[in-house]
Scaffold this motif. Structure first.
Motif, PDB file in Angstrom:
ATOM      1  N   LYS A  80       0.982  -1.224  -0.041  1.00  0.00           N
ATOM      2  CA  LYS A  80       0.080  -0.052   0.217  1.00  0.00           C
ATOM      3  C   LYS A  80       0.743   1.189  -0.183  1.00  0.00           C
ATOM      4  CE  LYS A  80      -3.266  -2.268   2.894  1.00  0.00           C
ATOM      5  NZ  LYS A  80      -3.837  -2.287   4.401  1.00  0.00           N
ATOM      6  N   ILE A  81       2.142   0.889   0.419  1.00  0.00           N
ATOM      7  CA  ILE A  81       3.135   2.462   0.473  1.00  0.00           C
ATOM      8  C   ILE A  81       4.214   2.116  -0.468  1.00  0.00           C
ATOM      9  CG2 ILE A  81       2.218   3.050   2.748  1.00  0.00           C
ATOM     10  CD1 ILE A  81       4.777   1.705   4.034  1.00  0.00           C
ATOM     11  N   TYR A  82       4.213   1.566  -1.297  1.00  0.00           N
ATOM     12  CA  TYR A  82       5.271   0.870  -2.214  1.00  0.00           C
ATOM     13  C   TYR A  82       6.436   1.999  -2.400  1.00  0.00           C
ATOM     14  CZ  TYR A  82       7.963  -1.521  -5.946  1.00  0.00           C
ATOM     15  OH  TYR A  82       8.934  -2.053  -6.592  1.00  0.00           O
ATOM     16  N   ASP A  83       6.281   3.121  -2.849  1.00  0.00           N
ATOM     17  CA  ASP A  83       6.920   4.081  -3.279  1.00  0.00           C
ATOM     18  C   ASP A  83       7.739   4.698  -1.949  1.00  0.00           C
ATOM     19  OD1 ASP A  83       6.394   3.899  -5.860  1.00  0.00           O
ATOM     20  OD2 ASP A  83       5.010   5.677  -5.780  1.00  0.00           O
ATOM     21  N   GLU A  84       7.280   4.533  -0.888  1.00  0.00           N
ATOM     22  CA  GLU A  84       7.694   4.911   0.286  1.00  0.00           C
ATOM     23  C   GLU A  84       8.004   3.839   1.275  1.00  0.00           C
ATOM     24  OE1 GLU A  84       5.936   9.351   1.195  1.00  0.00           O
ATOM     25  OE2 GLU A  84       4.520   7.661   1.194  1.00  0.00           O
ATOM     26  N   ARG A  85       8.148   2.665   0.972  1.00  0.00           N
ATOM     27  CA  ARG A  85       8.095   1.476   1.845  1.00  0.00           C
ATOM     28  C   ARG A  85       9.547   1.286   2.544  1.00  0.00           C
ATOM     29  NH1 ARG A  85       9.360   0.296  -3.186  1.00  0.00           N
ATOM     30  NH2 ARG A  85      10.894  -1.208  -3.865  1.00  0.00           N
ATOM     31  N   PHE A  86      10.528   1.648   1.885  1.00  0.00           N
ATOM     32  CA  PHE A  86      11.718   1.727   2.797  1.00  0.00           C
ATOM     33  C   PHE A  86      11.846   2.704   3.704  1.00  0.00           C
ATOM     34  CE2 PHE A  86      13.107   0.077  -1.506  1.00  0.00           C
ATOM     35  CZ  PHE A  86      12.930  -1.194  -1.133  1.00  0.00           C
ATOM     36  N   ILE A  87      10.957   3.887   3.790  1.00  0.00           N
ATOM     37  CA  ILE A  87      11.197   4.838   4.784  1.00  0.00           C
ATOM     38  C   ILE A  87      10.149   4.822   5.897  1.00  0.00           C
ATOM     39  CG2 ILE A  87      10.693   7.407   4.938  1.00  0.00           C
ATOM     40  CD1 ILE A  87      11.369   7.619   1.902  1.00  0.00           C
ATOM     41  N   LYS A  88       9.073   4.310   5.374  1.00  0.00           N
ATOM     42  CA  LYS A  88       7.892   3.902   6.576  1.00  0.00           C
ATOM     43  C   LYS A  88       7.889   2.549   7.123  1.00  0.00           C
ATOM     44  CE  LYS A  88       4.785   7.545   4.590  1.00  0.00           C
ATOM     45  NZ  LYS A  88       3.308   7.878   3.894  1.00  0.00           N
ATOM     46  N   CYS A  89       8.495   1.741   6.619  1.00  0.00           N
ATOM     47  CA  CYS A  89       8.166   0.459   7.094  1.00  0.00           C
ATOM     48  C   CYS A  89       9.668  -0.158   7.517  1.00  0.00           C
ATOM     49  CB  CYS A  89       7.574  -0.672   6.190  1.00  0.00           C
ATOM     50  SG  CYS A  89       7.423  -2.316   6.697  1.00  0.00           S
ATOM     51  N   LYS A  90       9.635  -0.508   8.772  1.00  0.00           N
ATOM     52  CA  LYS A  90      10.944  -0.664   9.604  1.00  0.00           C
ATOM     53  C   LYS A  90      11.487  -2.179   9.206  1.00  0.00           C
ATOM     54  CE  LYS A  90       9.259  -1.831  13.915  1.00  0.00           C
ATOM     55  NZ  LYS A  90       9.341  -2.085  15.288  1.00  0.00           N
ATOM     56  N   HIS A  91      10.574  -3.006   8.561  1.00  0.00           N
ATOM     57  CA  HIS A  91      10.752  -4.472   8.281  1.00  0.00           C
ATOM     58  C   HIS A  91      11.117  -4.544   6.931  1.00  0.00           C
ATOM     59  CE1 HIS A  91       9.431  -5.399  12.102  1.00  0.00           C
ATOM     60  NE2 HIS A  91       8.237  -4.716  12.055  1.00  0.00           N
ATOM     61  N   CYS A  92      10.771  -3.492   5.887  1.00  0.00           N
ATOM     62  CA  CYS A  92      11.143  -3.723   4.487  1.00  0.00           C
ATOM     63  C   CYS A  92      12.375  -3.405   4.086  1.00  0.00           C
ATOM     64  CB  CYS A  92      10.052  -2.511   3.807  1.00  0.00           C
ATOM     65  SG  CYS A  92      10.030  -3.000   1.953  1.00  0.00           S
ATOM     66  N   GLY A  93      12.815  -4.414   3.198  1.00  0.00           N
ATOM     67  CA  GLY A  93      14.234  -4.212   2.836  1.00  0.00           C
ATOM     68  C   GLY A  93      14.374  -4.378   1.377  1.00  0.00           C
ATOM     69  N   LYS A  94      15.270  -3.834   0.682  1.00  0.00           N
ATOM     70  CA  LYS A  94      15.275  -3.921  -0.785  1.00  0.00           C
ATOM     71  C   LYS A  94      16.070  -5.218  -1.156  1.00  0.00           C
ATOM     72  CE  LYS A  94      16.665  -1.535  -4.815  1.00  0.00           C
ATOM     73  NZ  LYS A  94      15.936  -1.588  -5.458  1.00  0.00           N
ATOM     74  N   VAL A  95      15.614  -5.708  -1.895  1.00  0.00           N
ATOM     75  CA  VAL A  95      16.238  -7.133  -2.783  1.00  0.00           C
ATOM     76  C   VAL A  95      17.349  -6.755  -3.562  1.00  0.00           C
ATOM     77  CG1 VAL A  95      15.788  -9.145  -3.699  1.00  0.00           C
ATOM     78  CG2 VAL A  95      14.007  -8.523  -2.432  1.00  0.00           C
ATOM     79  N   SER A  96      18.349  -6.816  -2.796  1.00  0.00           N
ATOM     80  CA  SER A  96      19.733  -6.215  -3.531  1.00  0.00           C
ATOM     81  C   SER A  96      20.381  -7.681  -4.216  1.00  0.00           C
ATOM     82  CB  SER A  96      20.556  -5.802  -2.746  1.00  0.00           C
ATOM     83  OG  SER A  96      21.131  -6.875  -1.660  1.00  0.00           O
ATOM     84  N   LEU A  97      21.369  -7.640  -5.090  1.00  0.00           N
ATOM     85  CA  LEU A  97      22.233  -8.747  -5.848  1.00  0.00           C
ATOM     86  C   LEU A  97      22.702  -9.495  -4.366  1.00  0.00           C
ATOM     87  CD1 LEU A  97      22.863 -10.461  -7.797  1.00  0.00           C
ATOM     88  CD2 LEU A  97      24.968  -8.884  -7.832  1.00  0.00           C
ATOM     89  N   PHE A  98      23.086  -8.857  -3.362  1.00  0.00           N
ATOM     90  CA  PHE A  98      23.458  -9.717  -2.098  1.00  0.00           C
ATOM     91  C   PHE A  98      22.262 -10.372  -1.307  1.00  0.00           C
ATOM     92  CE2 PHE A  98      24.728 -10.180   2.273  1.00  0.00           C
ATOM     93  CZ  PHE A  98      25.895 -11.082   2.028  1.00  0.00           C
ATOM     94  N   THR A  99      21.117  -9.692  -1.497  1.00  0.00           N
ATOM     95  CA  THR A  99      20.114 -10.483  -0.922  1.00  0.00           C
ATOM     96  C   THR A  99      19.839 -11.641  -1.896  1.00  0.00           C
ATOM     97  OG1 THR A  99      19.365  -8.529  -0.031  1.00  0.00           O
ATOM     98  CG2 THR A  99      17.637 -10.143  -0.018  1.00  0.00           C
ATOM     99  N   ALA A 100      19.675 -11.326  -2.858  1.00  0.00           N
ATOM    100  CA  ALA A 100      19.051 -12.507  -4.039  1.00  0.00           C
ATOM    101  C   ALA A 100      20.137 -13.758  -3.907  1.00  0.00           C
ATOM    102  CB  ALA A 100      19.099 -12.052  -5.451  1.00  0.00           C
ATOM    103  N   LEU A 101      21.474 -13.353  -3.534  1.00  0.00           N
ATOM    104  CA  LEU A 101      22.419 -14.411  -3.532  1.00  0.00           C
ATOM    105  C   LEU A 101      22.276 -15.391  -2.477  1.00  0.00           C
ATOM    106  CD1 LEU A 101      25.405 -12.609  -5.350  1.00  0.00           C
ATOM    107  CD2 LEU A 101      24.037 -14.725  -6.257  1.00  0.00           C
TER     108      LEU A 101
END
Length: 105
Positions: free
Chosen positions: A59-80
């Motif tokens: 519901k807050i996709y564009d601001e998810r990393f700012i507004k949600c403390k549990h949300c983390g970007k899926v980086s290449l490191f995360t994917a691996l």
């Protein structure tokens, strides 16, 4: 071809359009754990408060990393290396070449 070179070349291909790899299943928006045997357990009774469970969209996709403390970007490191990504996650499937039975070195 060396596995790491293949991973890097694949990442170069996708890095500008990284989010388009996501299949919008919403599984990363639930609490997860990993059993001793490596199986990812998804607790479907514990969704993120910002997940629309009907559409599987944030519901807050564009601001998810700012507004949600549990949300983390899926980086290449995360994917691996993140053990909590489900086996059917497109990021995991695309980059964990060692999980593929058809990988040619």
């Amino acid at each position: 071809m060396n596995m790491w070179i293949k991973i890097f070349k694949t990442w170069q291909k996708w890095r500008k359009d990284w989010d388009s790899l996501c299949n919008c299943c919403g599984k990363c928006c639930y609490r997860r754990s990993v059993r001793e045997d490596g199986q990812v357990i998804i607790y479907y009774d514990s969704p993120c408060e910002n997940l629309d469970e009907k559409t599987h969209l944030c519901k807050i996709y564009d601001e998810r990393f700012i507004k949600c403390k549990h949300c983390g970007k899926v980086s290449l490191f995360t994917a691996l290396f993140n053990p909590t990504l489900p086996n059917d996650c497109p990021y995991r499937k695309m980059f964990r070449l060692w999980d593929r039975s058809n990988f040619d070195d």
